[in-house]
Design an enzyme around this catalytic site. Sequence first.
Site, mmCIF file in Angstrom:
data_model
loop_
_atom_site.group_PDB
_atom_site.id
_atom_site.type_symbol
_atom_site.label_atom_id
_atom_site.label_comp_id
_atom_site.label_asym_id
_atom_site.label_seq_id
_atom_site.Cartn_x
_atom_site.Cartn_y
_atom_site.Cartn_z
ATOM 1 N N ASP A 45 0.838 -1.201 0.000
ATOM 2 C CA ASP A 45 0.000 0.000 0.000
ATOM 3 C C ASP A 45 0.875 1.254 0.000
ATOM 4 O O ASP A 45 1.455 1.612 1.020
ATOM 5 C CB ASP A 45 -0.906 0.005 1.242
ATOM 6 C CG ASP A 45 -1.861 1.185 1.237
ATOM 7 O OD1 ASP A 45 -2.877 1.116 0.528
ATOM 8 O OD2 ASP A 45 -1.575 2.198 1.921
ATOM 9 N N TYR A 50 3.558 9.627 -0.691
ATOM 10 C CA TYR A 50 4.590 8.982 0.141
ATOM 11 C C TYR A 50 5.984 9.144 -0.484
ATOM 12 O O TYR A 50 6.987 8.883 0.170
ATOM 13 C CB TYR A 50 4.300 7.481 0.339
ATOM 14 C CG TYR A 50 2.999 7.135 1.026
ATOM 15 C CD1 TYR A 50 2.186 8.107 1.603
ATOM 16 C CD2 TYR A 50 2.567 5.806 1.108
ATOM 17 C CE1 TYR A 50 0.984 7.777 2.217
ATOM 18 C CE2 TYR A 50 1.373 5.471 1.723
ATOM 19 C CZ TYR A 50 0.578 6.459 2.267
ATOM 20 O OH TYR A 50 -0.608 6.107 2.873
ATOM 21 N N HIS A 108 -7.185 9.527 -2.358
ATOM 22 C CA HIS A 108 -6.556 9.450 -1.030
ATOM 23 C C HIS A 108 -7.401 10.097 0.071
ATOM 24 O O HIS A 108 -7.520 9.566 1.171
ATOM 25 C CB HIS A 108 -5.175 10.114 -1.111
ATOM 26 C CG HIS A 108 -4.200 9.649 -0.089
ATOM 27 N ND1 HIS A 108 -2.852 9.564 -0.316
ATOM 28 C CD2 HIS A 108 -4.371 9.249 1.192
ATOM 29 C CE1 HIS A 108 -2.245 9.129 0.763
ATOM 30 N NE2 HIS A 108 -3.145 8.926 1.703
HETATM 31 P P1 NDP Z 1 0.822 1.330 12.043
HETATM 32 O O1 NDP Z 1 -0.425 1.454 12.842
HETATM 33 O O2 NDP Z 1 1.008 0.179 11.136
HETATM 34 O O3 NDP Z 1 2.066 1.416 13.040
HETATM 35 C C1 NDP Z 1 3.374 1.528 12.577
HETATM 36 C C2 NDP Z 1 4.293 1.770 13.789
HETATM 37 O O4 NDP Z 1 4.271 0.631 14.639
HETATM 38 C C3 NDP Z 1 5.727 1.991 13.388
HETATM 39 O O5 NDP Z 1 6.281 2.877 14.321
HETATM 40 C C4 NDP Z 1 6.337 0.602 13.517
HETATM 41 O O6 NDP Z 1 7.724 0.692 13.828
HETATM 42 C C5 NDP Z 1 5.565 0.051 14.694
HETATM 43 N N1 NDP Z 1 5.392 -1.414 14.613
HETATM 44 C C6 NDP Z 1 4.906 -2.113 13.552
HETATM 45 N N2 NDP Z 1 4.872 -3.429 13.833
HETATM 46 C C7 NDP Z 1 5.339 -3.564 15.099
HETATM 47 C C8 NDP Z 1 5.552 -4.682 15.938
HETATM 48 N N3 NDP Z 1 5.279 -5.916 15.551
HETATM 49 N N4 NDP Z 1 6.070 -4.466 17.181
HETATM 50 C C9 NDP Z 1 6.344 -3.201 17.593
HETATM 51 N N5 NDP Z 1 6.169 -2.110 16.852
HETATM 52 C C10 NDP Z 1 5.663 -2.287 15.595
HETATM 53 O O7 NDP Z 1 1.001 2.739 11.336
HETATM 54 P P2 NDP Z 1 0.930 3.602 10.057
HETATM 55 O O8 NDP Z 1 0.437 4.873 10.590
HETATM 56 O O9 NDP Z 1 2.189 3.577 9.297
HETATM 57 O O10 NDP Z 1 -0.207 2.959 9.130
HETATM 58 C C11 NDP Z 1 -0.010 1.811 8.362
HETATM 59 C C12 NDP Z 1 -0.272 2.064 6.898
HETATM 60 O O11 NDP Z 1 -1.582 2.561 6.686
HETATM 61 C C13 NDP Z 1 0.613 3.128 6.266
HETATM 62 O O12 NDP Z 1 1.948 2.701 6.073
HETATM 63 C C14 NDP Z 1 -0.136 3.412 5.000
HETATM 64 O O13 NDP Z 1 0.085 2.383 4.054
HETATM 65 C C15 NDP Z 1 -1.581 3.372 5.512
HETATM 66 N N6 NDP Z 1 -2.035 4.751 5.861
HETATM 67 C C16 NDP Z 1 -2.954 5.330 5.031
HETATM 68 C C17 NDP Z 1 -3.450 6.588 5.291
HETATM 69 C C18 NDP Z 1 -4.470 7.158 4.394
HETATM 70 O O14 NDP Z 1 -4.782 8.352 4.516
HETATM 71 N N7 NDP Z 1 -5.046 6.406 3.481
HETATM 72 C C19 NDP Z 1 -2.986 7.383 6.435
HETATM 73 C C20 NDP Z 1 -2.032 6.688 7.260
HETATM 74 C C21 NDP Z 1 -1.595 5.413 6.984
HETATM 75 P P3 NDP Z 1 8.926 0.362 12.804
HETATM 76 O O15 NDP Z 1 8.500 0.733 11.412
HETATM 77 O O16 NDP Z 1 10.035 1.255 13.319
HETATM 78 O O17 NDP Z 1 9.255 -1.085 12.949
#
Ligand code: NDP
Length: 275
Positions: A45, A50, A108
């Site tokens: 995604d 991005y 978006h």
């Molecule tokens: P998430 O809710 O997936 O959380 C991501 C965070 O959690 C990062 O800091 C990551 O750290 C940490 N994390 C992930 N897995 C673990 C684990 N197993 N243990 C501990 N920590 C963990 O956040 P996002 O806000 O990034 O959302 C996910 C996706 O949703 C985005 O990447 C995007 O694709 C989509 N999105 C879409 C939006 C929209 O407007 N359509 C807006 C926001 C997000 P680290 O990476 O350092 O490991």
Amino acid sequence: MSVPSLPMNDGRSIPQIGFGVWQVPDAIVTDATLCAFENGYRHVDTASIYENERGVGEAIARSGLDREDLFITTKVWNRDHGYDKTLANFEVSLDLLGIDEVDLYLVHWPAAMYDLYADTWRALVELHRQGRARSIGVSNFKAPHLRRVIDETGIVPVVNQIELHPWLPQTELRALHAELGILTEAWSPLASGELLDDPVIGAIGSKHDRSPAQVMIRWHLQIGNVVLPKSITPTRIKENIDVFSFELDDEDLAAIASLESGRRTGPDPDYFDEL
Ligand code: NDP
């Protein structure tokens, strides 16, 4: 690890776990995505805003995987709304991704204050007609936005990608999606990491010998969401897809339901006007 797929209203299907790459710089997104592919993810995604579509494309090219086994989503950004600008932006995304068709193209945000989202949707309908956007959907749409694009075009988005996690289960919007035949995709499924230390989630994890992230991802799967966890950490990328050998019971689901607070980690779509 094989992830189940859910049927969409256009006859295609979508893997229920996708690899989220928001805030992953182009320079590291290739390695992160290749790591995801190695661990069984087939759905990615991304979005034009991005600024990492080129790096995702490089991972697709280097993966050695059959393009038909992958599911690639990207999104048109607010400043590119409007029929012609959306068509032009789609070409840029395809070029950066290095592919001929995307599996899913999304509006978006509605950015309703600019009142161009219906024209933007018409452009997606055209791209779908051409077969270059295999499926089309929306993101951050509320009920009036959904109803308007459906009323004006007769075409129902296959998904609505919205902020959704235990604080914000989006019960009402999910019910409307079910009524309209729209799948719910959950963004920030771990509340951008903010729910990882929650004691209720932690206790459920201890009970099943699973991590808090695995508990939340499992919850999304069990309530029927497509879930898009993001991580750049190889152990976490692997952990987040290892969620098919345990099940939350009714008591766990009730405990998670009790966490609802309405709290968002991102903006309310009604007020999000960033260009
Ligand atoms: P998430 O809710 O997936 O959380 C991501 C965070 O959690 C990062 O800091 C990551 O750290 C940490 N994390 C992930 N897995 C673990 C684990 N197993 N243990 C501990 N920590 C963990 O956040 P996002 O806000 O990034 O959302 C996910 C996706 O949703 C985005 O990447 C995007 O694709 C989509 N999105 C879409 C939006 C929209 O407007 N359509 C807006 C926001 C997000 P680290 O990476 O350092 O490991």
